[in-house]
Design a protein around this motif. Structure first.
Motif, short mmCIF file in Angstrom:
data_model
loop_
_atom_site.label_atom_id
_atom_site.label_comp_id
_atom_site.label_asym_id
_atom_site.label_seq_id
_atom_site.Cartn_x
_atom_site.Cartn_y
_atom_site.Cartn_z
N ALA A 153 18.58 -17.91 49.28
CA ALA A 153 17.73 -19.14 48.29
C ALA A 153 18.46 -20.49 46.84
CB ALA A 153 16.75 -18.72 47.47
N SER A 154 18.85 -20.14 47.01
CA SER A 154 20.35 -20.91 46.40
C SER A 154 21.54 -20.38 46.05
CB SER A 154 19.48 -21.53 45.47
OG SER A 154 20.00 -20.18 43.55
N ASP A 155 22.63 -21.20 44.91
CA ASP A 155 23.52 -20.96 45.79
C ASP A 155 24.28 -19.48 44.85
OD1 ASP A 155 25.13 -22.58 47.04
OD2 ASP A 155 25.17 -24.41 45.07
N ASP A 156 23.19 -19.55 43.84
CA ASP A 156 23.37 -17.54 42.82
C ASP A 156 22.18 -17.36 43.05
OD1 ASP A 156 21.78 -19.87 42.09
OD2 ASP A 156 22.63 -18.70 39.96
N LEU A 157 21.21 -17.23 43.54
CA LEU A 157 19.79 -16.76 43.93
C LEU A 157 20.13 -15.32 45.47
CD1 LEU A 157 17.58 -18.46 41.87
CD2 LEU A 157 18.76 -15.96 41.70
N THR A 158 19.45 -14.80 45.65
CA THR A 158 18.37 -14.03 47.48
C THR A 158 16.94 -13.73 46.64
OG1 THR A 158 20.88 -12.41 47.57
CG2 THR A 158 19.15 -12.05 48.09
N MET A 159 16.45 -14.13 47.78
CA MET A 159 14.80 -14.02 48.10
C MET A 159 15.00 -12.95 49.18
SD MET A 159 12.66 -16.82 48.86
CE MET A 159 12.63 -17.09 50.68
N THR A 160 13.67 -11.68 48.82
CA THR A 160 13.25 -10.98 49.37
C THR A 160 11.53 -11.64 49.68
OG1 THR A 160 14.73 -9.06 48.85
CG2 THR A 160 13.27 -8.72 49.92
N THR A 161 11.47 -11.57 51.16
CA THR A 161 10.33 -11.71 51.00
C THR A 161 8.92 -11.03 51.37
OG1 THR A 161 10.37 -13.79 51.27
CG2 THR A 161 8.80 -13.88 51.82
N GLY A 162 8.03 -10.64 51.30
CA GLY A 162 6.90 -9.53 51.83
C GLY A 162 5.07 -9.78 51.70
N VAL A 163 4.73 -9.42 53.00
CA VAL A 163 3.12 -9.85 53.09
C VAL A 163 2.54 -8.67 53.09
CG1 VAL A 163 1.56 -11.25 53.33
CG2 VAL A 163 4.19 -11.89 54.28
N LEU A 164 1.68 -8.36 52.06
CA LEU A 164 1.16 -7.58 53.20
C LEU A 164 -0.59 -8.50 53.17
CD1 LEU A 164 0.27 -3.91 52.98
CD2 LEU A 164 0.12 -4.49 50.63
N ASN A 170 -15.85 -6.10 53.72
CA ASN A 170 -16.26 -7.17 54.32
C ASN A 170 -16.05 -8.19 53.25
OD1 ASN A 170 -17.32 -6.76 51.87
ND2 ASN A 170 -18.32 -8.42 51.33
N ALA A 171 -14.18 -7.43 52.66
CA ALA A 171 -13.08 -7.88 51.98
C ALA A 171 -12.26 -8.23 53.18
CB ALA A 171 -12.71 -7.86 50.90
N SER A 172 -11.24 -9.58 53.08
CA SER A 172 -9.91 -9.28 53.88
C SER A 172 -9.11 -10.14 52.73
CB SER A 172 -10.54 -10.98 54.90
OG SER A 172 -11.16 -10.14 55.77
N LEU A 173 -7.85 -9.36 52.59
CA LEU A 173 -6.96 -9.81 51.46
C LEU A 173 -6.02 -10.41 52.06
CD1 LEU A 173 -6.53 -10.14 48.61
CD2 LEU A 173 -6.00 -7.56 48.27
N THR A 174 -4.89 -11.34 51.00
CA THR A 174 -3.32 -11.41 51.90
C THR A 174 -2.75 -11.98 50.76
OG1 THR A 174 -4.19 -12.36 53.91
CG2 THR A 174 -1.95 -12.75 53.32
N VAL A 175 -1.85 -10.65 50.68
CA VAL A 175 -1.18 -10.90 48.88
C VAL A 175 0.81 -11.24 49.46
CG1 VAL A 175 -0.34 -9.76 46.84
CG2 VAL A 175 -2.18 -9.62 47.57
N TYR A 176 1.14 -12.87 49.36
CA TYR A 176 1.94 -12.62 49.41
C TYR A 176 3.66 -12.41 48.00
CZ TYR A 176 0.46 -15.24 53.08
OH TYR A 176 -0.10 -15.77 53.92
N TYR A 177 4.30 -12.27 48.36
CA TYR A 177 5.12 -11.81 47.07
C TYR A 177 6.61 -12.56 47.71
CZ TYR A 177 6.88 -8.94 42.93
OH TYR A 177 7.78 -8.08 41.85
N TRP A 178 7.45 -13.67 46.76
CA TRP A 178 8.40 -13.51 46.65
C TRP A 178 9.54 -12.96 45.81
CZ3 TRP A 178 4.66 -16.46 47.79
CH2 TRP A 178 4.13 -17.16 48.35
N HIS A 179 10.88 -12.48 45.98
CA HIS A 179 11.07 -11.43 44.85
C HIS A 179 12.39 -12.44 45.30
CE1 HIS A 179 13.81 -8.79 43.23
NE2 HIS A 179 12.92 -8.64 42.41
N TYR A 180 13.44 -12.73 43.56
CA TYR A 180 14.76 -13.22 43.86
C TYR A 180 15.48 -12.51 42.55
CZ TYR A 180 12.05 -17.45 45.46
OH TYR A 180 10.89 -18.63 46.18
#
Length: 212
Positions: A153-164, A170-180
């Motif tokens: 993600a940058s010179d000193d950070l790693t990013m992990t991405t997840g989507v559920l 009658n509910a539709s849900l999306t959750v995004y999660y970015w972990h640094y």
């Protein structure tokens, strides 16, 4: 006499076959009746969907802001109001400058089935090396996890991405999660898929708990 017995036997067999066919055609009393579709009508505000414990564990030092789509007023094809909730949790101040931090975004719609479209969108953003996807049991009626291993993600950070992506009634849900996290931790591999799933499932269940 033999002819009489033969006719009687044929009649008995026909009656037995008819009874068996009736049994097969009739629903078994041991079978459960189909459950009615879950129908939600109310939901909390976009920034009130997550519990404090969930935020403290998976989104520490964050504050929530509402996206432009939040609480938009539209209708589906049946004339029912579509309830839209959009909240984004981001680090405040200097919390996201170094070390560990996380960002999450919640997108919920009531009275509009967007599950297939949400899946397509999540899959399109999950095509790089180190990515995976799989169904998840025990979350709503159906759910699918998309995971992307650590990337720089940058010179000193790693990013992990997840989507559920999930749906319930009658509910539709999306959750995004970015972990640094600091790139020096775990050789820059980032958050494991198992831990990513725990965070996403906890957030998703919080949202569903606020539906009634």
């Amino acid at each position: 006499m033999k002819r009489v017995l033969l006719v009687a036997s044929v009649l008995m067999l026909a009656a037995s076959a008819c009874t068996d066919a009736t049994k097969e055609a009739s629903p078994s009393s041991s079978q459960a009746a189909p459950k009615p579709a879950t129908k939600f009508t109310t939901v909390a505000d976009g920034c009130e969907l997550l519990d404090r414990e969930t935020i403290a564990k998976h989104l520490p030092s964050t504050s929530c802001s509402l996206k432009l789509q939040d609480n938009s007023r539209t209708q589906n094809g049946d004339g029912e109001p579509i309830l839209d909730r959009r909240g984004r949790y981001e680090p405040t101040g200097s919390a996201g400058k170094s070390g560990f931090h996380a960002v999450a975004e919640v997108g919920l719609k009531l009275n509009l089935d967007t599950y297939a479209d949400n899946q397509k969108s999540a899959a399109m953003g999950n095509s790089r090396a180190g990515s995976s996807d799989r169904p998840v049991a025990g979350v709503g009626d159906r759910a699918h996890l998309y995971y992307q291993a650590g990337t720089e993600a940058s010179d000193d950070l790693t990013m992990t991405t997840g989507v559920l992506v999930s749906s319930w009634g009658n509910a539709s849900l999306t959750v995004y999660y970015w972990h640094y996290q600091a790139a020096t931790i775990g050789n820059g591999a980032g958050l494991s898929e198992q831990k990513m799933a725990k965070a996403l499932i906890a957030i998703t269940r919080d949202v569903y708990d606020d539906l009634s």
